[in-house]
Design an enzyme around this catalytic site. Structure first.
Site, PDB file in Angstrom:
ATOM      1  CD  GLU A  80      15.460  93.620  47.573  1.00  0.00           C
ATOM      2  OE1 GLU A  80      15.350  94.752  48.060  1.00  0.00           O
ATOM      3  OE2 GLU A  80      16.060  92.690  48.142  1.00  0.00           O
ATOM      4  CB  CYS A 112      17.502  89.429  50.444  1.00  0.00           C
ATOM      5  SG  CYS A 112      18.371  90.887  49.886  1.00  0.00           S
ATOM      6  CG  HIS A 234      21.099  87.497  52.350  1.00  0.00           C
ATOM      7  ND1 HIS A 234      21.049  87.647  50.981  1.00  0.00           N
ATOM      8  CD2 HIS A 234      21.107  88.757  52.868  1.00  0.00           C
ATOM      9  CE1 HIS A 234      21.014  88.935  50.681  1.00  0.00           C
ATOM     10  NE2 HIS A 234      21.045  89.631  51.808  1.00  0.00           N
TER      11      HIS A 234
HETATM   12  P1  HMG Z   1      30.849 101.552  55.425  1.00  0.00           P
HETATM   13  O1  HMG Z   1      30.386 102.520  56.458  1.00  0.00           O
HETATM   14  O2  HMG Z   1      31.357 102.115  54.160  1.00  0.00           O
HETATM   15  O3  HMG Z   1      31.975 100.620  55.940  1.00  0.00           O
HETATM   16  O4  HMG Z   1      29.618 100.619  55.100  1.00  0.00           O
HETATM   17  P2  HMG Z   1      32.571 100.408  57.414  1.00  0.00           P
HETATM   18  O5  HMG Z   1      33.276 101.641  57.838  1.00  0.00           O
HETATM   19  O6  HMG Z   1      31.532  99.807  58.297  1.00  0.00           O
HETATM   20  O7  HMG Z   1      33.682  99.325  57.039  1.00  0.00           O
HETATM   21  C1  HMG Z   1      33.330  98.068  56.557  1.00  0.00           C
HETATM   22  C2  HMG Z   1      34.339  97.065  57.097  1.00  0.00           C
HETATM   23  O8  HMG Z   1      35.611  97.308  56.476  1.00  0.00           O
HETATM   24  C3  HMG Z   1      34.577  97.189  58.597  1.00  0.00           C
HETATM   25  O9  HMG Z   1      34.755  95.870  59.090  1.00  0.00           O
HETATM   26  C4  HMG Z   1      35.890  97.948  58.667  1.00  0.00           C
HETATM   27  O10 HMG Z   1      36.627  97.711  59.870  1.00  0.00           O
HETATM   28  C5  HMG Z   1      36.610  97.369  57.478  1.00  0.00           C
HETATM   29  P3  HMG Z   1      33.862  95.325  60.345  1.00  0.00           P
HETATM   30  O11 HMG Z   1      34.246  96.176  61.477  1.00  0.00           O
HETATM   31  O12 HMG Z   1      32.411  95.553  59.933  1.00  0.00           O
HETATM   32  O13 HMG Z   1      34.219  93.908  60.451  1.00  0.00           O
HETATM   33  N1  HMG Z   1      37.720  98.213  56.966  1.00  0.00           N
HETATM   34  C6  HMG Z   1      38.914  97.720  56.575  1.00  0.00           C
HETATM   35  N2  HMG Z   1      39.390  96.448  56.555  1.00  0.00           N
HETATM   36  C7  HMG Z   1      40.667  96.260  56.067  1.00  0.00           C
HETATM   37  N3  HMG Z   1      41.450  97.275  55.656  1.00  0.00           N
HETATM   38  C8  HMG Z   1      41.003  98.559  55.662  1.00  0.00           C
HETATM   39  C9  HMG Z   1      39.684  98.807  56.142  1.00  0.00           C
HETATM   40  N4  HMG Z   1      38.918  99.926  56.280  1.00  0.00           N
HETATM   41  C10 HMG Z   1      37.731  99.551  56.788  1.00  0.00           C
HETATM   42  N5  HMG Z   1      41.802  99.548  55.236  1.00  0.00           N
HETATM   43  C11 HMG Z   1      28.140  98.792  54.713  1.00  0.00           C
HETATM   44  C12 HMG Z   1      29.602  99.216  54.919  1.00  0.00           C
HETATM   45  C13 HMG Z   1      28.087  97.308  54.455  1.00  0.00           C
HETATM   46  C14 HMG Z   1      27.331  99.149  55.958  1.00  0.00           C
HETATM   47  C15 HMG Z   1      27.585  99.586  53.475  1.00  0.00           C
HETATM   48  O14 HMG Z   1      28.258  99.169  52.327  1.00  0.00           O
HETATM   49  C16 HMG Z   1      26.072  99.423  53.278  1.00  0.00           C
HETATM   50  O15 HMG Z   1      25.298 100.153  53.859  1.00  0.00           O
HETATM   51  N6  HMG Z   1      25.642  98.443  52.421  1.00  0.00           N
HETATM   52  C17 HMG Z   1      24.206  98.200  52.160  1.00  0.00           C
HETATM   53  C18 HMG Z   1      23.488  97.542  53.338  1.00  0.00           C
HETATM   54  C19 HMG Z   1      23.978  96.132  53.594  1.00  0.00           C
HETATM   55  O16 HMG Z   1      24.535  95.468  52.740  1.00  0.00           O
HETATM   56  N7  HMG Z   1      23.684  95.610  54.812  1.00  0.00           N
HETATM   57  C20 HMG Z   1      23.998  94.227  55.142  1.00  0.00           C
HETATM   58  C21 HMG Z   1      22.998  93.598  56.103  1.00  0.00           C
HETATM   59  S1  HMG Z   1      21.301  93.826  55.560  1.00  0.00           S
HETATM   60  C22 HMG Z   1      21.058  92.620  54.328  1.00  0.00           C
HETATM   61  O17 HMG Z   1      21.826  91.716  54.211  1.00  0.00           O
HETATM   62  C23 HMG Z   1      19.868  92.786  53.435  1.00  0.00           C
HETATM   63  C24 HMG Z   1      20.156  93.339  52.056  1.00  0.00           C
HETATM   64  O18 HMG Z   1      20.735  92.338  51.231  1.00  0.00           O
HETATM   65  C25 HMG Z   1      18.862  93.884  51.433  1.00  0.00           C
HETATM   66  C26 HMG Z   1      17.665  92.980  51.325  1.00  0.00           C
HETATM   67  O19 HMG Z   1      17.317  92.232  52.211  1.00  0.00           O
HETATM   68  O20 HMG Z   1      16.967  93.134  50.308  1.00  0.00           O
HETATM   69  C27 HMG Z   1      21.136  94.506  52.077  1.00  0.00           C
END
Ligand code: HMG
Length: 395
Positions: A80, A112, A234
């Site tokens: 992609e 992906c 994935h």
């Molecule tokens: P964010 O808003 O920065 O993070 O975005 P958050 O606030 O959701 O925190 C992440 C996790 O860290 C949470 O855990 C927190 O609790 C934890 P969860 O509740 O989810 O289990 N946390 C802590 N843990 C320990 N100690 C601490 C602490 N603080 C917080 N102190 C997000 C995170 C992944 C959403 C962001 O990075 C993002 O948007 N990434 C890009 C999109 C993505 O990867 N999505 C995944 C699913 S889609 C997919 O897989 C397809 C993709 O590969 C693309 C394709 O298909 O081509 C992306």
């Protein structure tokens, strides 16, 4: 019945990485969020001399022998983050690797999911042409932008899979379940070199797809969790697959739960140290599992969950083949990890901002600083100049 599946697997990641603890410090984030909450240790940083084409070619170059090069009559490139809207990345790789000219070469896109589509296409091709081999590539550079919430889930790398009849590593089973629905959880408009993501929605959709497809798979096949030695996912970041697995884990006995969790951990090790490589990510996870343990036995069934935002998901399965360990490249891959160099956060930021010209001007890149065998050497006359330093193919 003819067995069709994965005969060889190659992997490549750029030689540079940034440490996630140091990235967290510089973003005023608790490092535990990146290392535990997201589950990433190191993030691959691609120099300007690597793109989706070179990463894929570097993943494939060391696994193919002369017989493979002759037998491959189809190159399917899942990406992609391709480099041209018309010409497929597969054609460049076909040339750089010196493959049989009587071959098809195409690019496949659905976030992906692209490499999985390629594998299923390859399976059909080999069913019709049992002497053929198909080279399926999954190669990407994941970019969300500096200081964005997606930044910690970037990465770069490629996986090359040789698909053949009577495969040495894993035979693919015929039953699979696939599902499509239109959802804007992650996308990249043609004018942007960075992806857009609705992080929360993407996480929800990933889990909803897995749960729904898993239910359908069980209904269709009568299989259950206990039929699996491991399930690979994935992995946009390593906590993601765990969230999906956790959702169904209680269906298994304590023993089954323990086994799946232990193997899940092994299957995330490489990804934890590379980041999201989009199309190759599921196959990097499979490689991580196969190369991190000697406990897996031939005949073991492995589940594979592929997810491509937008969104298409698929669950399919494979059976490990006799002596499959003899066909892995464990030393080469461990060597690749061991030989990488760390860059500081400011260095990573400078590399991230380094861009190729988009106005048609000529640029010559310094490929001596990039240890990869295959590099992007520049752009001239609006054409990318690629070099295979070993075979001296250059154009
Ligand atoms: P964010 O808003 O920065 O993070 O975005 P958050 O606030 O959701 O925190 C992440 C996790 O860290 C949470 O855990 C927190 O609790 C934890 P969860 O509740 O989810 O289990 N946390 C802590 N843990 C320990 N100690 C601490 C602490 N603080 C917080 N102190 C997000 C995170 C992944 C959403 C962001 O990075 C993002 O948007 N990434 C890009 C999109 C993505 O990867 N999505 C995944 C699913 S889609 C997919 O897989 C397809 C993709 O590969 C693309 C394709 O298909 O081509 C992306």
């Amino acid at each position: 019945m003819l067995k069709i599946g994965i005969d060889k697997i190659g992997f490549y990641a750029p030689h540079l990485y940034v440490d996630m603890t140091k990235l967290a410090d510089s973003r005023n984030v608790d490092p535990d969020k990146f290392t535990i909450g997201i589950g990433q240790e190191k993030m691959a940083v691609p120099p300007v001399t690597q793109d989706a084409v070179t990463l894929a070619a570097n993943a494939a170059v060391d696994i193919l022998d002369d017989n493979d090069k002759e037998a491959i009559d189809f190159v399917i490139f899942g990406t992609e983050t391709g480099v041209d809207s018309s010409k497929s990345a597969a054609v460049y790789v076909h040339e750089l690797l010196g493959l049989n000219p009587y071959a098809r070469a195409i690019e496949v896109k659905q976030a992906c999911y692209g490499a999985t589509a390629g594998i299923q296409m390859a399976k059909g091709h080999i069913a019709m042409n049992p002497d053929s081999k198909v080279l399926v590539l999954g190669s990407d550079i994941a970019r969300y932008g500096l200081s964005t919430s997606g930044e910690a889930t970037q990465g770069a790398g490629a996986v090359a899979l040789l698909i053949s009849a009577e495969p040495h590593i894993m035979a693919l089973e015929d039953e699979s379940v696939y599902f499509t629905t239109d959802v804007m959880d992650f996308w990249r408009p043609v004018y942007s070199d960075k992806a857009f993501a609705d992080g929360k929605l993407s996480n929800e959709q990933y889990i909803a797809f897995f749960t729904r497809i898993w239910e359908q798979y069980k209904a269709k096949t009568g299989m259950e969790l206990s039929d699996f030695v491991a399930i690979c996912y994935h992995l946009p970041y390593t906590k993601m697959g765990y969230k999906a697995l956790k959702n169904v884990l209680e269906e298994g006995t304590e023993d089954v739960q323990e086994r799946l969790l232990a193997n899940y951990k092994l299957s995330t090790d490489y990804n934890r140290n590379v980041g999201n490589i989009y199309t190759g990510s599921l196959y990097l996870s499979l490689l991580s599992l196969l190369e991190q343990t000697e406990e897996l036995k031939p005949g073991a069934r492995i589940g594979m969950f592929s997810y491509g935002s937008g969104a298409v998901g698929e669950f399919f399965t494979g059976i490990l083949q006799p002596n499959f360990q003899d066909y892995l490249n464990i030393d080469r891959h461990h060597g690749l990890f061991a030989s990488r160099s760390e860059v500081t956060v400011p260095e990573y930021e400078a590399i991230f901002e380094e861009a190729l010209p988009t106005d048609g001007s000529t640029v010559e890149l310094d490929i001596d600083n990039d240890p990869a065998k295959i590099c992007l050497a520049g752009i001239a006359d609006d054409k990318r100049q690629y070099v295979n330093k070993v075979s001296r193919v250059a154009y």
